[in-house]
Scaffold this motif. Sequence first.
Motif, PDB file in Angstrom:
ATOM      1  N   ALA A 152     -11.346  21.162 -13.311  1.00  0.00           N
ATOM      2  CA  ALA A 152     -10.814  20.268 -12.270  1.00  0.00           C
ATOM      3  C   ALA A 152      -9.443  19.736 -12.684  1.00  0.00           C
ATOM      4  O   ALA A 152      -9.067  19.780 -13.853  1.00  0.00           O
ATOM      5  CB  ALA A 152     -11.793  19.127 -12.042  1.00  0.00           C
ATOM      6  N   LEU A 153      -8.701  19.198 -11.710  1.00  0.00           N
ATOM      7  CA  LEU A 153      -7.320  18.759 -11.953  1.00  0.00           C
ATOM      8  C   LEU A 153      -7.246  17.264 -12.271  1.00  0.00           C
ATOM      9  O   LEU A 153      -7.953  16.464 -11.664  1.00  0.00           O
ATOM     10  CB  LEU A 153      -6.449  19.026 -10.720  1.00  0.00           C
ATOM     11  CG  LEU A 153      -6.571  20.376 -10.017  1.00  0.00           C
ATOM     12  CD1 LEU A 153      -5.512  20.484  -8.928  1.00  0.00           C
ATOM     13  CD2 LEU A 153      -6.446  21.525 -10.986  1.00  0.00           C
ATOM     14  N   GLY A 154      -6.353  16.932 -13.212  1.00  0.00           N
ATOM     15  CA  GLY A 154      -6.095  15.525 -13.507  1.00  0.00           C
ATOM     16  C   GLY A 154      -6.521  15.105 -14.899  1.00  0.00           C
ATOM     17  O   GLY A 154      -6.159  14.034 -15.362  1.00  0.00           O
ATOM     18  N   PHE A 155      -7.312  15.946 -15.586  1.00  0.00           N
ATOM     19  CA  PHE A 155      -7.822  15.572 -16.909  1.00  0.00           C
ATOM     20  C   PHE A 155      -6.757  15.676 -17.994  1.00  0.00           C
ATOM     21  O   PHE A 155      -6.649  14.832 -18.869  1.00  0.00           O
ATOM     22  CB  PHE A 155      -8.968  16.507 -17.327  1.00  0.00           C
ATOM     23  CG  PHE A 155     -10.225  16.364 -16.511  1.00  0.00           C
ATOM     24  CD1 PHE A 155     -10.881  15.151 -16.432  1.00  0.00           C
ATOM     25  CD2 PHE A 155     -10.759  17.457 -15.846  1.00  0.00           C
ATOM     26  CE1 PHE A 155     -12.052  15.030 -15.710  1.00  0.00           C
ATOM     27  CE2 PHE A 155     -11.925  17.345 -15.120  1.00  0.00           C
ATOM     28  CZ  PHE A 155     -12.569  16.127 -15.047  1.00  0.00           C
ATOM     29  N   GLU A 156      -5.991  16.766 -17.922  1.00  0.00           N
ATOM     30  CA  GLU A 156      -5.185  17.144 -19.078  1.00  0.00           C
ATOM     31  C   GLU A 156      -4.020  18.016 -18.607  1.00  0.00           C
ATOM     32  O   GLU A 156      -4.223  18.942 -17.814  1.00  0.00           O
ATOM     33  CB  GLU A 156      -6.093  17.976 -20.014  1.00  0.00           C
ATOM     34  CG  GLU A 156      -5.463  18.486 -21.244  1.00  0.00           C
ATOM     35  CD  GLU A 156      -5.787  17.603 -22.432  1.00  0.00           C
ATOM     36  OE1 GLU A 156      -6.669  16.732 -22.317  1.00  0.00           O
ATOM     37  OE2 GLU A 156      -5.121  17.770 -23.458  1.00  0.00           O
ATOM     38  N   GLU A 157      -2.848  17.739 -19.090  1.00  0.00           N
ATOM     39  CA  GLU A 157      -1.695  18.575 -18.708  1.00  0.00           C
ATOM     40  C   GLU A 157      -1.794  19.943 -19.378  1.00  0.00           C
ATOM     41  O   GLU A 157      -2.468  20.110 -20.390  1.00  0.00           O
ATOM     42  CB  GLU A 157      -0.406  17.904 -19.172  1.00  0.00           C
ATOM     43  CG  GLU A 157      -0.053  16.659 -18.382  1.00  0.00           C
ATOM     44  CD  GLU A 157       1.159  15.960 -18.986  1.00  0.00           C
ATOM     45  OE1 GLU A 157       2.279  16.461 -18.805  1.00  0.00           O
ATOM     46  OE2 GLU A 157       0.962  14.939 -19.658  1.00  0.00           O
TER      47      GLU A 157
END
Lengths: 388, 132
Positions: free
Chosen positions: A290-295
């Motif tokens: 999923a998006l938003g956890f870690e660059e």
Amino acid sequence: MKNLSDCRVLLVDDTKTNLDILVEGLKADHKLSLAMNGEMALQIAARTPPDLVLLDIMMPGMDGYEVCRRLREMPETADVPIMFLSSLEEVRNKTRGFEAGANDYLTKPFEMLEVKARVRSLLKAKAYSDAVKEQIASELKVAREIQMGMLPHDFSMVEQTYGVEFGAVLEPAREVGGDLYGVCAAARDRLVIFLGDVSGKGIPASMFMVRAISLARLLARDIAEPEIILARLNDELAVDNPSCMFVTFICAVFDPASGNLTIANGGHCRPVLLRPGEAPAWAVKNLGTALGFEEGLDFERTEITLRPGDAIVFYTDGVSEAFNPEDECYGDDRLIADTALLAGQSAPLLTGELLKKVHAFANGAPQSDDIAILSLKIGSFSGREGAL
Amino acid sequence: MPLDIQIVRTAGSDQTGVYTVKLTGSLDTLTAPDLEKELTPVMARCGKDLMFDLAGLKFISSAGLRVFSMVRKQLKERGGMASFISLQPQITEVFAIIKALPGVGMFTSEAEFDSYIAARQRIVQNGQNGQV
């Protein structure tokens, strides 16, 4: 805020003398309703919801404790202040009263001045609480309109240009929610479709949803590869995200001339691919992160070729994880079985009918999550010349 | 379904202990704030690593997963990780969307986790001794 003189007080006592004293003391300051037993009190409260209830305990038939419990169960009176007025002065009686849902307890014989003071205090608190609730409801209504305004509603231009058909629906579990979808006509050979689901529900999810959908729209205009759109979107969402909110997000890019659909998945439910004469199948194999956890994350790319009559159903887990009153989950198997029954339908019908099936399964159970469905169906022709 | 949270110190002192968080029930929108609150003091004392025993966890929503992702982020910044053992199949399915992240360890049992930690310590010691 409601004027105290407009507030209605329901007086419940089986002794007429007590009622007379209360009426005499309160009639100049408030509107009054009277009941001489529990059953009558509940009927009056349902018909004309009061702002406060003064309730005797020892009454023939239903006692005051039971009346209090039932008032708390009725939506109209669930939050109405209730004060017991009783000759029972032992602590255990008072405790029982508060456990039944009362806000205050005064023992008889009482001083009218004290009754009036407590009534005013409880009514003021109720009026303030009502005013705050109204303000929040009004702000959430506007927020919902803004959020819904960010979703595409009229697909006719895109449908004509790209030779496709869309059906879409979004039902937040609360006033605002974290589900999102979008369709972006980026170029003649590039129709970008995306759908996502932000962690949690309510206001925090809706604010992150606005951030995600705005960024996704911008990125979709300029980037041709869905896996790159996801990677860039992820990088943007991961910075300055102290609450660790995240969004599961699926993005597809459709080329109408070739029928190629390129999909990248950021941890989202796998879409269902419906081809005429074939059993429904998952359009992608893996979920991804999923998006938003870690660059700095990479995303997998899946390519499929769509032919006229093919349809693909994107949805959020409010569909696959809808629960019924027996606490059973709708689940992937039902989703596949139900979409199989709907194969061949137009995209709007497919979307609407699938939603109906989920609602029918839930059978009145409270909606536990936001629901979004976006269906794409390929028309009998591909993109028209001179599009865009 | 409620959530039961048990925090067990398995080694070390109160100030710098090794902790296991056992969760039973449902980690959802309603219960995630409780876990977040309970974890605040633990995060202050647990050092680099924290283990979650999820054998009794029946359901997890995205709100619950967000709490784990906060723990993962903080521990990763300390050079450690959040480890999860004994996940039921339905929980493993949800973890698919975070399992590839750095700072997340998933193990079938405590024994597997212990083997991993022992191997990690050997690598660190060998590195300090100039071995690779």
